[in-house]
Design an enzyme around this catalytic site. Structure first.
Site, short mmCIF file in Angstrom:
data_model
loop_
_atom_site.label_atom_id
_atom_site.label_comp_id
_atom_site.label_asym_id
_atom_site.label_seq_id
_atom_site.Cartn_x
_atom_site.Cartn_y
_atom_site.Cartn_z
N HIS A 277 0.48 -14.31 -35.95
CA HIS A 277 -0.26 -13.07 -36.14
C HIS A 277 -1.75 -13.28 -35.84
O HIS A 277 -2.47 -12.33 -35.55
CB HIS A 277 -0.11 -12.56 -37.58
N ASP A 349 7.58 -9.47 -29.68
CA ASP A 349 7.01 -9.36 -31.02
C ASP A 349 5.83 -8.39 -30.91
O ASP A 349 5.48 -7.92 -29.81
CB ASP A 349 6.55 -10.73 -31.51
#
Length: 572
Positions: A277, A349
């Site tokens: 992330h 993702d």
């Protein structure tokens, strides 16, 4: 398998053959979706309605450039309703896409799907959850109904609109209220009974389908080879063989209920402790180790019929050093498709994560498609991604054949999910579903130190690390139901620790310490009795209470190694 059928090599060949007929770029052809396209322009025989790949190729052949581009986009949106949102949500949607509502977004960009996002306690993925549009099951069902009504007006309206979410259970669970709470993947790994996993995930899939969700970004197929906090209890464990069986069970359970499974995060996020992330984790293991450790659970998910695989923002140095897997043709096309044999939909993702934001939304979307992704998830700007893809298609930098191939795969998955009535909302949190979750949670409870099967002397006092009042209350209620007296202070101390806790959160005076996430913290615990549930949901607390009361034997085995402690102190 009683629900959605597994993909076949024949279907993949059919997609490739039919796609080859579509790359001429004809728009809105006269045959329509009921007949296969013909290179001569003459309508072929009607498409077999039982063949999703043929239906997909026929529909793709009728689509113009704008609709083709829209089908590979799956953004999030602001607002808990499809067509009416608050001023704040409208502002968020305008910043994201230039329109006010989710239905406006679907109409303007001809979207293939939408992901529902939200927050939950102890969520390691919260960094890319910009908003929440899940509140309760009734609201979710109303939202998904509105989204599908809007999508039904598109030229692709005969193919079910994709509505996805991250319902992994455990620390990443978008919808928590009013649904059956499954224990985490790591708990399932500790139970070691794939049949229980399959039954629990079938119950979960039925509830998702009842709410109008037909794509779950789960299960996690990452082998927990490091102490990764971003993966952690989301993984089924450290053993590739055991994890493979669990992944297969979860895939079969979900898809038997009519919900597509997307195994993630290929090629294996558990091989690095870094968090994608925020940065690009480097997976430095050899190709031999990848084959032996990282790939088996993905192969098991594929063999079980998984309709989708999610790619990850990982730098896999043994295959394509310096290129995140999301953008790596070597990993996605040569390895995932060529070597592992996957023929379904590859989904990125979140493209709003830092590693993907090195490029503009349009450039990143094009690069992802060229690498082999078929669906672009959570772009940071829908309009820019759409415009970038459209421009690349028209200038030739995105070959039409690649886009048509991606769209055909997406539509094939949609048609495989079609013609299946949604379960009634009354199935949510049904007794049979709670029993399936309870059986899995009970099989997971693990004794890592102490006397097997012995009840904890009462009365009991329940303590915990900071911020776990709700879990303490759930265990207190469960203990009381199991016949154990609970007192505010002065009893035998049972101390709970969970996600993010470390040695500073332990209670040195506790007679029993319980790990409700990864069990690594138990290495430093001094309590004479150490237990792990790997999850803090109600089913896990009920199972723990029965063990503490001496009414159940802790039969689980730790699916990850904890230095100085056995996998179980209960024999076996």
């Amino acid at each position: 398998m009683g629900g959605v059928s597994t993909p076949s090599r024949r279907a993949g060949v059919a997609i490739a053959a039919l796609t080859a007929l579509l790359v001429s770029g004809c728009s809105n052809g006269p045959e329509g979706p009921g007949a296969a396209p013909s290179p001569s322009g003459v309508a072929a025989s009607p498409v077999d309605a039982s063949d999703p790949a043929a239906r997909a190729a026929a529909l793709a052949g009728t689509l113009g450039d704008e609709d083709l581009v829209g089908q590979v986009l799956m953004p999030y949106a602001y607002g808990s309703s499809a067509a009416t949102v608050s001023p704040g949500s409208a502002a968020g949607n305008r910043a994201l896409s230039g329109v006010d509502t989710p239905t406006d977004m679907i109409a303007k960009y001809r979207l293939g799907g939408l992901i529902l996002v939200g927050f939950s306690a102890d969520d390691p993925t919260s960094a890319n959850q910009a908003t929440t549009n899940v509140d309760n099951p009734a609201q979710v069902r109303e939202l998904t109904t509105g989204l599908r009504e809007a999508a039904g007006k598109l030229p692709t309206g005969t193919a079910p609109f994709l509505v996805g979410t991250d319902q992994e259970y455990g620390v990443v669970t978008r919808i928590t209220d009013g649904v059956t709470s499954l224990p985490s993947a790591l708990a399932a790994g500790a139970a070691g009974k794939p049949a229980l996993t399959e039954a629990a995930w079938r119950a979960a899939g039925t509830e998702l389908a009842a709410m109008g969700i037909n794509l779950d970004f789960a299960p996690v197929a990452d082998v927990l080879a490091t102490r990764s906090t971003v993966i952690g209890s989301r993984s089924f464990g450290a053993d590739p063989r055991q994890a493979s069986a669990q992944v297969a069970g979860a895939v079969k359970g979900l898809q038997s209920a009519g919900v597509a499974a997307s195994v993630k995060h290929f090629p294996g996020h558990g091989l690095s402790a870094a968090d994608s992330h925020h940065e690009v984790p480097v997976v430095g293991q050899s190709r031999q180790e990848l084959d032996a450790t990282a790939f088996p659970p993905f192969r098991a998910g594929i063999d079980a019929g998984a309709m989708a695989v999610m790619s990850a923002h990982l730098d896999v140095t043994a295959v394509d050093p310096g290129t995140p897997a999301t953008f790596s043709h070597k990993l996605l096309t040569e390895v995932l498709r060529g070597q592992l044999g996957f023929e379904g939909v590859v989904i990125t993702d979140g493209m709003n994560m830092s590693p993907a934001k090195r490029w503009s939304p349009g450039e990143a979307a094009v690069k992802a498609l060229l690498a082999g992704n078929d669906l672009i998830l959570m772009t940071p700007h829908v309009g820019q991604a759409y415009d970038g893809l459209l421009a690349a298609l028209r200038d030739g930098s995105l070959p039409r054949a690649r886009l048509v191939e991606a769209v055909t795969r997406v539509l094939t998955m949609k048609f495989r999910l079609a013609d299946r009535p949604a379960p009634a909302m009354s199935t949510l949190n049904a007794p049979a579903h709670r029993a399936a979750a309870g059986d899995l949670a009970a099989a997971a409870v693990t004794l890592l130190r102490g006397s097997c099967g012995a009840p904890v002397p009462g009365p009991v006092t329940v303590t915990s690390s900071t911020g776990r009042n709700r879990t303490r209350a759930a265990l207190t209620e469960a203990l009381t139901a199991a016949g154990v007296r609970v007192v505010p202070a002065g009893g035998t101390t049972v101390h709970l620790v969970g996600y993010g806790d470390d040695t500073g959160d332990l209670n040195k005076k506790a007679a029993v310490t319980v790990a409700m996430d990864t069990p690594y913290v138990l290495e430093k615990a001094t309590s004479p009795t150490l237990l792990a549930t790997y999850s803090s949901g109600r089913a896990s607390m009920d199972a723990l209470a029965r063990v503490l009361a001496g009414k159940a034997r802790p039969a689980g085995r730790s699916p990850v190694p904890v230095p100085g402690l056995p996998a179980t102190s209960c024999g076996g």
